[in-house]
Design an enzyme around this catalytic site. Structure first.
Site, PDB file in Angstrom:
ATOM      1  N   ASP A  57     -75.225 -71.829  53.325  1.00 51.09           N
ATOM      2  CA  ASP A  57     -74.268 -71.054  54.124  1.00 51.09           C
ATOM      3  C   ASP A  57     -74.171 -69.660  53.501  1.00 51.09           C
ATOM      4  O   ASP A  57     -73.504 -69.462  52.493  1.00 51.09           O
ATOM      5  CB  ASP A  57     -72.914 -71.760  54.124  1.00 51.09           C
ATOM      6  CG  ASP A  57     -71.840 -70.987  54.882  1.00 51.09           C
ATOM      7  OD1 ASP A  57     -72.104 -69.824  55.273  1.00 51.09           O
ATOM      8  OD2 ASP A  57     -70.736 -71.531  55.079  1.00 51.09           O
ATOM      9  N   GLU A 116     -74.598 -70.134  80.180  1.00 47.19           N
ATOM     10  CA  GLU A 116     -74.749 -71.409  79.462  1.00 47.19           C
ATOM     11  C   GLU A 116     -76.217 -71.819  79.447  1.00 47.19           C
ATOM     12  O   GLU A 116     -76.917 -71.713  80.450  1.00 47.19           O
ATOM     13  CB  GLU A 116     -73.910 -72.501  80.140  1.00 47.19           C
ATOM     14  CG  GLU A 116     -72.430 -72.346  79.824  1.00 47.19           C
ATOM     15  CD  GLU A 116     -71.583 -73.413  80.509  1.00 47.19           C
ATOM     16  OE1 GLU A 116     -72.094 -74.131  81.376  1.00 47.19           O
ATOM     17  OE2 GLU A 116     -70.393 -73.522  80.148  1.00 47.19           O
ATOM     18  N   TYR A 156     -71.837 -65.198  82.683  1.00 47.97           N
ATOM     19  CA  TYR A 156     -71.948 -66.602  82.227  1.00 47.97           C
ATOM     20  C   TYR A 156     -73.410 -66.947  82.030  1.00 47.97           C
ATOM     21  O   TYR A 156     -74.238 -66.689  82.897  1.00 47.97           O
ATOM     22  CB  TYR A 156     -71.331 -67.564  83.243  1.00 47.97           C
ATOM     23  CG  TYR A 156     -70.157 -68.293  82.632  1.00 47.97           C
ATOM     24  CD1 TYR A 156     -70.356 -69.182  81.577  1.00 47.97           C
ATOM     25  CD2 TYR A 156     -68.857 -68.057  83.069  1.00 47.97           C
ATOM     26  CE1 TYR A 156     -69.284 -69.813  80.976  1.00 47.97           C
ATOM     27  CE2 TYR A 156     -67.785 -68.686  82.470  1.00 47.97           C
ATOM     28  CZ  TYR A 156     -67.999 -69.568  81.428  1.00 47.97           C
ATOM     29  OH  TYR A 156     -66.944 -70.186  80.832  1.00 47.97           O
ATOM     30  N   THR A 172     -72.477 -65.473  58.916  1.00 49.02           N
ATOM     31  CA  THR A 172     -71.687 -64.679  59.850  1.00 49.02           C
ATOM     32  C   THR A 172     -72.368 -63.324  59.976  1.00 49.02           C
ATOM     33  O   THR A 172     -73.023 -62.851  59.047  1.00 49.02           O
ATOM     34  CB  THR A 172     -70.250 -64.461  59.359  1.00 49.02           C
ATOM     35  OG1 THR A 172     -70.290 -63.747  58.114  1.00 49.02           O
ATOM     36  CG2 THR A 172     -69.508 -65.772  59.173  1.00 49.02           C
ATOM     37  N   ARG A 183     -68.343 -59.512  65.126  1.00 52.33           N
ATOM     38  CA  ARG A 183     -67.785 -60.784  64.657  1.00 52.33           C
ATOM     39  C   ARG A 183     -68.529 -61.954  65.313  1.00 52.33           C
ATOM     40  O   ARG A 183     -68.542 -62.073  66.545  1.00 52.33           O
ATOM     41  CB  ARG A 183     -66.297 -60.805  65.017  1.00 52.33           C
ATOM     42  CG  ARG A 183     -65.483 -61.938  64.463  1.00 52.33           C
ATOM     43  CD  ARG A 183     -64.009 -61.586  64.508  1.00 52.33           C
ATOM     44  NE  ARG A 183     -63.761 -60.500  63.571  1.00 52.33           N
ATOM     45  CZ  ARG A 183     -63.644 -60.643  62.241  1.00 52.33           C
ATOM     46  NH1 ARG A 183     -63.690 -61.857  61.692  1.00 52.33           N
ATOM     47  NH2 ARG A 183     -63.470 -59.608  61.462  1.00 52.33           N
ATOM     48  N   LYS A 237     -69.771 -59.828  58.119  1.00 53.43           N
ATOM     49  CA  LYS A 237     -69.371 -59.567  56.729  1.00 53.43           C
ATOM     50  C   LYS A 237     -70.339 -58.531  56.144  1.00 53.43           C
ATOM     51  O   LYS A 237     -70.384 -57.424  56.646  1.00 53.43           O
ATOM     52  CB  LYS A 237     -69.292 -60.875  55.956  1.00 53.43           C
ATOM     53  CG  LYS A 237     -68.215 -61.818  56.535  1.00 53.43           C
ATOM     54  CD  LYS A 237     -68.074 -63.144  55.802  1.00 53.43           C
ATOM     55  CE  LYS A 237     -67.036 -64.034  56.488  1.00 53.43           C
ATOM     56  NZ  LYS A 237     -66.948 -65.384  55.868  1.00 53.43           N
TER      57      LYS A 237
HETATM   58  C1  LIG Z   1     -66.428 -66.571  56.320  1.00 50.66           C
HETATM   59  C2  LIG Z   1     -67.127 -67.853  56.026  1.00 50.66           C
HETATM   60  C3  LIG Z   1     -67.334 -68.811  57.030  1.00 50.66           C
HETATM   61  C4  LIG Z   1     -66.672 -68.776  58.361  1.00 50.66           C
HETATM   62  O1  LIG Z   1     -66.804 -67.695  59.145  1.00 50.66           O
HETATM   63  P1  LIG Z   1     -65.780 -67.496  60.374  1.00 50.66           P
HETATM   64  O2  LIG Z   1     -66.512 -66.541  61.251  1.00 50.66           O
HETATM   65  O3  LIG Z   1     -64.520 -66.955  59.790  1.00 50.66           O
HETATM   66  O4  LIG Z   1     -65.576 -68.818  61.024  1.00 50.66           O
HETATM   67  C5  LIG Z   1     -68.098 -69.930  56.722  1.00 50.66           C
HETATM   68  N1  LIG Z   1     -68.619 -70.100  55.504  1.00 50.66           N
HETATM   69  C6  LIG Z   1     -68.410 -69.211  54.505  1.00 50.66           C
HETATM   70  C7  LIG Z   1     -69.029 -69.470  53.175  1.00 50.66           C
HETATM   71  C8  LIG Z   1     -67.648 -68.066  54.730  1.00 50.66           C
HETATM   72  O5  LIG Z   1     -67.443 -67.217  53.731  1.00 50.66           O
END
Ligand SMILES: *Cc1c(COP(=O)(O)O)cnc(C)c1O
Length: 414
Positions: free
Chosen positions: A197, A53, A51, A223, A232, A226
């Site tokens: 994003d 936090e 933990y 993220t 993840r 990807k």
């Molecule tokens: C995949 C994605 C997310 C969210 O990611 P998660 O880990 O699935 O919550 C946010 N914004 C965009 C543009 C994405 O492609």
């Protein structure tokens, strides 16, 4: 030790079955990848027990001397990788990264510009079924009908009219580069904060294969699982001006204890992405997507926006078969060992559950070692599947050919 002596065969056998599936079928989901053995080992480490936090040097629990070093390492590596002032590596996911940014810079009810969902935007960009759409007043821009690329004139008009507090750029199903310079200009004109994003394209940015938003945006979320090929999870980069507010929004605002085993694995992935070989990987993802797009066009599929300059291809099925829905196409592909997802195309006449399109991506097959030479083969396998989408014998034959192709590129042998 008090732990069970007997193996949990039920779960272990299922994991083995999933490994077998990943090894023997094609993974073309644009948001998926094969992460490294090092990333997986660290994700399964003793760090899951702790933990922590708070943040390095300011924890609410004892025993965090090693954890502090780990999280500091992850933060400094990612700041160096992307040239950012500040990083928060605690988001459990990309959606949480975005929510923390909204909590940090918006009041409930504030106006935000985001890409419309059915033109490639993400749920967390203001969908009515997502907290972002319920708490904030999202106004959507889209792609233009003529070239299916983001309509920056519309974005500017909407910005002038609605005076948003925040403009969000970035997409989940958009095959073209997004120019961060134009968004910066529009944000500056109306005094908005600019969030990029980069969930899908973080690996392309790190590898120099996509325009870099970090020098232009106030905040960049992404993220780590990807194109970046890590565990993840999510991450937020920002200028120093937003650092304190974002950290406070992440914890205690949105999350409790951070996943330090995942944060350590993020640190591993950030180092991997800083290697020269990762630049080759990023360029190969794009070259493969372009080769795949060309192969699909040869079989009569229309490509949204006419092609791609990223890792992702969006296919309009109607030119291939007016009756075939994305839903039926996805199911046929599952039967033939081609894993992908149905997707709406801009102004799709069918519902988001049915759709007229497919989304394909090259992150996983590129990690496996496939190049432009294999992409026409994949396009052919897909065309054979969809030409005979309700013929089990053909689907079984394609599945055997898919397994033959994958046997030369097994991601996780042994
Ligand atoms: C995949 C994605 C997310 C969210 O990611 P998660 O880990 O699935 O919550 C946010 N914004 C965009 C543009 C994405 O492609």
């Amino acid at each position: 030790m008090p732990w069970s002596e007997s193996n949990d065969d039920e779960v272990f056998d299922l994991v083995a079955a999933e490994r077998q599936r990943q090894n023997t079928t094609l993974q073309l989901i644009a948001s998926e990848n094969f992460t490294s053995p090092a990333v997986m080992e660290i994700t399964g480490s003793v760090l899951t027990n702790k933990y922590s936090e708070g943040y390095p040097g300011k924890r609410y629990y004892g025993g965090n001397m090693v954890i502090d070093e780990i999280e500091d390492l992850a933060r400094s590596r990612v700041c160096e990788l992307f040239g950012a002032d500040h990083a928060n590596v605690q988001p459990h996911s990309g959606s949480n990264a975005n929510m923390a940014v909204y909590l940090a810079v918006l009041e409930v009810g504030d106006t935000v510009l985001g890409l419309s969902l059915d033109h490639g935007g993400h749920l967390s960009h203001g969908s009515p079924v997502n907290a972002s759409g319920q708490l904030y007043n999202f106004v959507s821009y889209g792609v233009s009908a003529s070239d299916e690329r983001i309509d920056f004139d519309q974005m500017r008009d909407l910005a002038r009219h609605h005076r948003p507090q925040l403009i969000v750029a970035g997409a989940t199903a958009y095959p073209r580069q997004i120019d961060p310079v134009i968004v910066r200009e529009i944000a500056d004109e109306v005094g908005a904060i600019f969030l990029f994003d980069a969930a899908h394209i973080a690996g392309l940015i790190a590898g120099g294969a996509h325009a870099d938003p970090v020098p232009h945006a106030d905040i960049v979320t992404f993220t780590t699982h990807k194109t970046l090929r890590g565990p993840r999870g999510g991450c937020v980069l920002s200028t120093d001006a937003f650092a304190k507010a974002i950290d406070k929004a992440m914890f205690p605002g949105l999350q409790g204890g951070p996943l330090e085993h995942v944060i350590a694995a993020k640190a591993v992935a950030f180092r991997e992405a800083a290697q020269p070989a990762f630049r080759d990987y990023a360029a190969q993802m794009v070259a493969n997507a372009q080769a795949l797009a060309a192969g699909l066009a040869d079989h009569g599929f229309r490509l949204v926006s006419g092609g791609t300059d990223t890792h992702l291809v969006l296919v309009d099925l109607r030119s291939f078969d007016t009756e075939l829905t994305g839903k039926d196409a996805q199911n046929a592909c599952d039967a033939s060992g081609i894993t992908l997802n149905r997707n709406t195309i801009p102004d799709d006449p069918r519902s988001p559950f049915v759709t007229s399109g497919l989304r394909l991506g090259t992150p996983a097959v590129t990690t496996q070692g496939m190049t432009e030479a294999q992409m026409p083969v994949i396009a052919e396998l897909l065309a054979r599947t969809l030409r005979a989408h309700d013929d089990p014998a053909v689907l079984a034959a394609v599945r055997a050919d898919v397994a033959g192709l994958c046997a030369d590129y097994v991601p996780y042998p042994g």
